[in-house]
Motif scaffolding. Structure first.
Motif, mmCIF file in Angstrom:
data_model
loop_
_atom_site.group_PDB
_atom_site.id
_atom_site.type_symbol
_atom_site.label_atom_id
_atom_site.label_comp_id
_atom_site.label_asym_id
_atom_site.label_seq_id
_atom_site.Cartn_x
_atom_site.Cartn_y
_atom_site.Cartn_z
ATOM 1 N N SER A 322 0.859 -1.184 0.000
ATOM 2 C CA SER A 322 0.000 0.000 0.000
ATOM 3 C C SER A 322 0.894 1.232 0.000
ATOM 4 O O SER A 322 2.090 1.137 0.275
ATOM 5 N N GLY A 323 0.311 2.348 -0.348
ATOM 6 C CA GLY A 323 1.071 3.606 -0.353
ATOM 7 C C GLY A 323 0.268 4.685 0.338
ATOM 8 O O GLY A 323 0.279 4.806 1.552
ATOM 9 N N CYS A 324 -0.507 5.412 -0.465
ATOM 10 C CA CYS A 324 -1.211 6.591 0.042
ATOM 11 C C CYS A 324 -2.338 6.278 1.025
ATOM 12 O O CYS A 324 -2.657 7.063 1.882
ATOM 13 N N ARG A 325 -2.972 5.152 0.868
ATOM 14 C CA ARG A 325 -4.137 4.723 1.673
ATOM 15 C C ARG A 325 -5.355 5.616 1.463
ATOM 16 O O ARG A 325 -6.278 5.625 2.276
ATOM 17 N N GLY A 327 -6.648 6.015 -1.945
ATOM 18 C CA GLY A 327 -7.225 5.742 -3.266
ATOM 19 C C GLY A 327 -6.588 6.479 -4.412
ATOM 20 O O GLY A 327 -7.191 6.599 -5.479
ATOM 21 N N VAL A 328 -5.363 6.981 -4.234
ATOM 22 C CA VAL A 328 -4.758 7.753 -5.316
ATOM 23 C C VAL A 328 -3.643 6.992 -6.033
ATOM 24 O O VAL A 328 -3.578 6.983 -7.250
ATOM 25 N N HIS A 330 -2.799 3.766 -6.346
ATOM 26 C CA HIS A 330 -3.110 2.472 -6.968
ATOM 27 C C HIS A 330 -2.139 1.352 -6.591
ATOM 28 O O HIS A 330 -2.127 0.314 -7.212
ATOM 29 N N GLN A 331 -1.308 1.567 -5.569
ATOM 30 C CA GLN A 331 -0.362 0.508 -5.198
ATOM 31 C C GLN A 331 -1.058 -0.673 -4.539
ATOM 32 O O GLN A 331 -0.514 -1.759 -4.468
ATOM 33 N N CYS A 332 -2.266 -0.472 -4.021
ATOM 34 C CA CYS A 332 -2.933 -1.545 -3.263
ATOM 35 C C CYS A 332 -3.899 -2.351 -4.137
ATOM 36 O O CYS A 332 -4.727 -3.084 -3.602
ATOM 37 N N GLN A 358 -9.220 -1.494 -5.386
ATOM 38 C CA GLN A 358 -8.211 -0.876 -4.521
ATOM 39 C C GLN A 358 -8.590 -1.211 -3.076
ATOM 40 O O GLN A 358 -9.659 -0.819 -2.597
ATOM 41 N N CYS A 360 -7.561 -0.123 -0.240
ATOM 42 C CA CYS A 360 -7.626 0.920 0.795
ATOM 43 C C CYS A 360 -8.937 1.686 0.785
ATOM 44 O O CYS A 360 -9.225 2.414 1.735
HETATM 45 S S1 FES Z 1 -2.794 2.588 -1.056
HETATM 46 FE FE1 FES Z 1 -2.806 4.129 -2.583
HETATM 47 S S2 FES Z 1 -4.611 3.618 -3.701
HETATM 48 FE FE2 FES Z 1 -4.642 2.275 -2.047
#
Ligand code: FES
Length: 372
Positions: A322-325, A327-328, A330-332, A358, A360
């Motif tokens: 995950s990255g941003c958590r 929804g931006v 798209h890593q999740c 996604q 998150c």
């Molecule tokens: S963690 Fe970045 S979109 Fe889900």
């Protein structure tokens, strides 16, 4: 006559060229290869240098960053993704740019003003780990929370670190004594949890002293409470054409929207940006939805209407990327094999079958099977 070998070579060459031309850059073309070694490397991140780490208050600091040459112009109110390496892992967070586009044009610098979240993974660590000369990764600017110059009467409502996009907008407006540049009438209603938590107070007071079209109201929540209808009704400059821009913690945005709507403010005059997914509707009934994490062979039950699949997985010792958590990034992204999920960002329900989701921002609605 063409041989089979030369036909194959020619096909391979065309495939290679075709593949390259389907990508915006050579970096993007090689991205999947590089990601095999560095899973979170992305071609859209721009390596940039920290010029200064400035202490602003007890729990706020500003990062002054010399942006990479590939970073292009931004609009006041937009935010960027900041990615740093901590203990061998790449961590990303989103921060509004608190300086103006004009300042960037003149100096190549951008400023991020960041609140230290006492239990956060990144924000308490950043001011200790970064110093002048440190390298960080930034993304291009994103977001649509920008000031419409056609709105003649504007009320900005800021809570805590939600002041940062407004500082960028106000700096950009170039508020000078008797300036005719600013035709808009602007009121800033700024809430902080106590008097020592007002960020950029001197700067805003100087804007207010220098320009009769800018009105400043600092509200110390310890003394005067949180946002309420009377704070807004008492502002003389407001009229039926006023547009309201709200930025702050999610509960403040939710309450602010309700108060404005109770004051009969037209919905089209209320502008806000949730810095994260919008809170879920309480109508969503998903208690006891079963989630099967197929690859890990773990079956768990969702016991809360608001719990995302990312939280659910992490609470059961899984470690999805995950990255941003919010929804931006798209890593999740994960493959859902079956079941219905609610996307809290787009406010839509998925189909029942297989599709990418996604984690998150997705909440299980009924029994869900994930390829995780
Ligand atoms: S963690 Fe970045 S979109 Fe889900």
């Amino acid at each position: 006559m063409q041989t089979i070998a030369s036909t194959k070579a020619s096909k391979a060459w065309h495939w290679f060229i075709g593949s390259l031309t389907n990508h915006q850059s050579i970096r993007a073309y090689f991205e999947p290869v590089i990601q095999m070694a560095l899973p979170q490397w992305r071609s859209d991140l721009l390596r940039s240098r920290v010029v200064e780490v400035r202490h602003e208050s007890q729990d706020m600091f500003s990062l002054v960053i010399k942006a990479n040459k590939r970073f292009q112009a931004f609009q006041a109110g937009q935010y960027i993704e900041l990615t740093v390496e901590k203990d061998g892992a790449w961590l990303s967070r989103y921060f509004s740019i608190s300086s103006s586009p004009e300042y960037f044009k003149k100096t190549g610098l951008i400023e991020l003003s960041i609140r230290i979240q006492s239990h956060g993974k990144i924000t308490p660590w950043l001011p200790k780990a970064l110093k002048a000369g440190s390298l960080v990764n930034i993304s291009k600017a994103m977001g649509e929370f920008t000031l419409n110059p056609e709105h003649q009467s504007v009320c900005m409502i800021a809570g805590g670190s939600g002041i940062t996009p407004f500082r960028s907008m106000l700096q950009q407006m170039n508020l000078k004594p008797n300036s005719n540049d600013t035709q808009q009438d602007i009121t800033l209603l700024y809430y902080a949890r106590s008097s020592e938590h007002f960020l950029f107070k001197k700067e805003f007071e100087s804007f207010a002293n220098q320009n009769s079209n800018f009105h400043l109201q600092l509200i110390d929540s310890e003394q005067l409470g949180n946002i309420n209808g009377s704070h807004i009704s008492l502002i003389e400059q407001l009229n039926s054409d006023t547009h309201f821009y709200i930025c702050g913690p999610t509960p403040m945005i939710t309450l602010g929207r309700k108060i404005l709507s109770d004051l009969n403010v037209n919905n089209a005059h209320i502008h806000y940006e949730f810095f994260g997914p919008e809170p879920l509707s309480t109508d969503l009934q998903n208690d006891n939805a079963q989630v099967l994490f197929g690859r890990s062979n773990k079956q768990v039950v969702s016991t809360s209407n608001n719990q995302t699949l990312l939280e659910l997985a992490e609470n059961h010792d899984l470690k999805p990327v995950s990255g941003c958590r919010i929804g931006v990034c798209h890593q999740c992204i994960c493959q859902k094999k079956s079941g219905v999920v609610y996307n809290s960002k787009t406010k839509t329900y998925s189909d029942t079958g297989a599709q990418e989701i996604q984690l998150c921002i997705s909440v299980p609605v009924n029994d869900v099977v994930l390829d995780l």
